[in-house]
Design a protein around this motif. Structure first.
Motif, PDB file in Angstrom:
ATOM      1  N   UNK A  67      -0.155  15.143   7.996  1.00 24.08           N
ATOM      2  CA  UNK A  67       0.369  15.876   6.835  1.00 24.08           C
ATOM      3  C   UNK A  67      -0.471  17.125   6.569  1.00 24.08           C
ATOM      4  N   UNK A  68      -1.786  17.023   6.704  1.00 23.54           N
ATOM      5  CA  UNK A  68      -2.655  18.191   6.522  1.00 23.54           C
ATOM      6  C   UNK A  68      -2.371  19.264   7.570  1.00 23.54           C
ATOM      7  N   UNK A  69      -2.110  18.852   8.801  1.00 17.92           N
ATOM      8  CA  UNK A  69      -1.779  19.804   9.866  1.00 17.92           C
ATOM      9  C   UNK A  69      -0.481  20.543   9.536  1.00 17.92           C
ATOM     10  N   UNK A  70       0.512  19.806   9.046  1.00 23.26           N
ATOM     11  CA  UNK A  70       1.784  20.426   8.657  1.00 23.26           C
ATOM     12  C   UNK A  70       1.556  21.407   7.507  1.00 23.26           C
ATOM     13  N   UNK A 104      -7.320   3.298   8.950  1.00 23.55           N
ATOM     14  CA  UNK A 104      -7.334   4.303  10.020  1.00 23.55           C
ATOM     15  C   UNK A 104      -5.924   4.864  10.250  1.00 23.55           C
ATOM     16  N   UNK A 105      -4.900   4.005  10.097  1.00 19.82           N
ATOM     17  CA  UNK A 105      -3.517   4.488  10.201  1.00 19.82           C
ATOM     18  C   UNK A 105      -3.230   5.506   9.091  1.00 19.82           C
ATOM     19  N   UNK A 106      -3.678   5.193   7.878  1.00 17.82           N
ATOM     20  CA  UNK A 106      -3.491   6.121   6.752  1.00 17.82           C
ATOM     21  C   UNK A 106      -4.227   7.432   7.020  1.00 17.82           C
ATOM     22  N   UNK A 154       8.837   0.480  13.833  1.00 17.11           N
ATOM     23  CA  UNK A 154       8.204   0.966  12.607  1.00 17.11           C
ATOM     24  C   UNK A 154       9.160   0.970  11.418  1.00 17.11           C
ATOM     25  N   UNK A 155      10.430   0.685  11.654  1.00 22.83           N
ATOM     26  CA  UNK A 155      11.444   0.765  10.613  1.00 22.83           C
ATOM     27  C   UNK A 155      11.416  -0.488   9.739  1.00 22.83           C
ATOM     28  N   UNK A 156      10.310  -0.687   9.049  1.00 20.45           N
ATOM     29  CA  UNK A 156      10.081  -1.861   8.209  1.00 20.45           C
ATOM     30  C   UNK A 156       8.992  -1.512   7.208  1.00 20.45           C
ATOM     31  N   UNK A 157       8.803  -2.355   6.216  1.00 24.36           N
ATOM     32  CA  UNK A 157       7.664  -2.114   5.341  1.00 24.36           C
ATOM     33  C   UNK A 157       6.421  -2.870   5.832  1.00 24.36           C
ATOM     34  N   UNK A 158       6.555  -3.615   6.925  1.00 29.54           N
ATOM     35  CA  UNK A 158       5.379  -4.243   7.542  1.00 29.54           C
ATOM     36  C   UNK A 158       4.541  -3.148   8.191  1.00 29.54           C
ATOM     37  N   UNK A 159       3.237  -3.311   8.153  1.00 33.00           N
ATOM     38  CA  UNK A 159       2.347  -2.346   8.795  1.00 33.00           C
ATOM     39  C   UNK A 159       2.130  -2.840  10.223  1.00 33.00           C
ATOM     40  N   UNK A 209       0.822  -1.210   0.000  1.00 35.90           N
ATOM     41  CA  UNK A 209       0.000   0.000   0.000  1.00 35.90           C
ATOM     42  C   UNK A 209       0.851   1.253   0.000  1.00 35.90           C
ATOM     43  N   UNK A 210       0.332   2.262  -0.702  1.00 33.53           N
ATOM     44  CA  UNK A 210       0.893   3.605  -0.650  1.00 33.53           C
ATOM     45  C   UNK A 210      -0.073   4.463   0.149  1.00 33.53           C
ATOM     46  N   UNK A 211       0.450   5.541   0.687  1.00 34.88           N
ATOM     47  CA  UNK A 211      -0.408   6.505   1.360  1.00 34.88           C
ATOM     48  C   UNK A 211      -0.820   7.500   0.284  1.00 34.88           C
ATOM     49  N   UNK A 212      -2.119   7.642   0.026  1.00 34.57           N
ATOM     50  CA  UNK A 212      -2.546   8.500  -1.081  1.00 34.57           C
ATOM     51  C   UNK A 212      -2.380   9.986  -0.769  1.00 34.57           C
ATOM     52  N   UNK A 213      -2.174  10.756  -1.822  1.00 32.87           N
ATOM     53  CA  UNK A 213      -2.184  12.209  -1.657  1.00 32.87           C
ATOM     54  C   UNK A 213      -3.640  12.607  -1.487  1.00 32.87           C
TER      55      UNK A 213
END
Length: 185
Positions: free
Chosen positions: A176-179, A167-169, A56-61, A26-30
């Protein structure tokens, strides 16, 4: 021919006994529909490597339960290790939001250094009492330092892996929206 029979039988046994699991990446969508493009802001921003805990330093969710146990979502994966994935997501989102700006991975090899540097720290993803919590902080360094710490929450209605991942996404996109909103100020 007689020598080939054991080899053929061996191949059948090995392929028949093997289990095949399909990994879903999965990618995180824009979040184009949630973020307005701001054509008036022109900044030079370097997005530093994302600080993340080792689990969290993995590609596993993965996330942490309230008892401290680390849970990996079964066959779901980020398309890249989480820190890299987060950095790319933030850069892509900010480039979309501020199209006149130069926003890139920092440090970069260009002769001109950015005027602003964004540092993001993901401290934890915790599931506690049906509430998924993302604890994070960010710093936009300019002439004045700006630090902000957030604790973003989403209620879970189910504990299915895909529902937790979505929900994580949603929490990541909220960060990202807050930033983005903070940069626009």
């Amino acid at each position: 021919m007689i020598r080939a029979i054991p080899i053929i039988l061996g191949v059948f046994v090995l392929t028949g006994c093997s289990t095949k699991t399909t990994k879903v990446f999965h990618d995180i969508p824009i979040s184009i529909e949630r973020t307005q493009t701001n054509h008036n802001i022109k900044i030079t921003l370097g997005v530093n490597n994302i600080s993340i805990p080792s689990y969290l330093d993995t590609n596993k969710i993965v996330y942490v339960q309230s008892d401290g146990a680390i849970v990996s979502l079964r066959d779901l994966r980020w398309s890249a290790p989480f820190g890299v994935h987060m950095q790319n997501t933030i850069i892509n989102q900010l480039q979309h939001t501020f199209p006149k700006s130069t926003i890139r991975e920092y440090p970069w090899g260009f002769y001109k250094q950015p005027l602003h540097i964004l540092r993001v720290g993901i401290h934890s993803f915790v599931l506690q009492d049906n509430i998924l919590i993302l604890k994070a902080s960010y710093n936009i360094s300019t002439k004045h330092k700006h630090n902000k710490t957030l604790s973003l929450k989403r209620e879970l209605t189910t504990h299915e892996d895909e529902a937790i991942m979505y929900q994580m996404i949603a929490l990541i996109m909220q960060l990202v929206d807050t930033i983005s909103q903070d940069i626009a100020k």
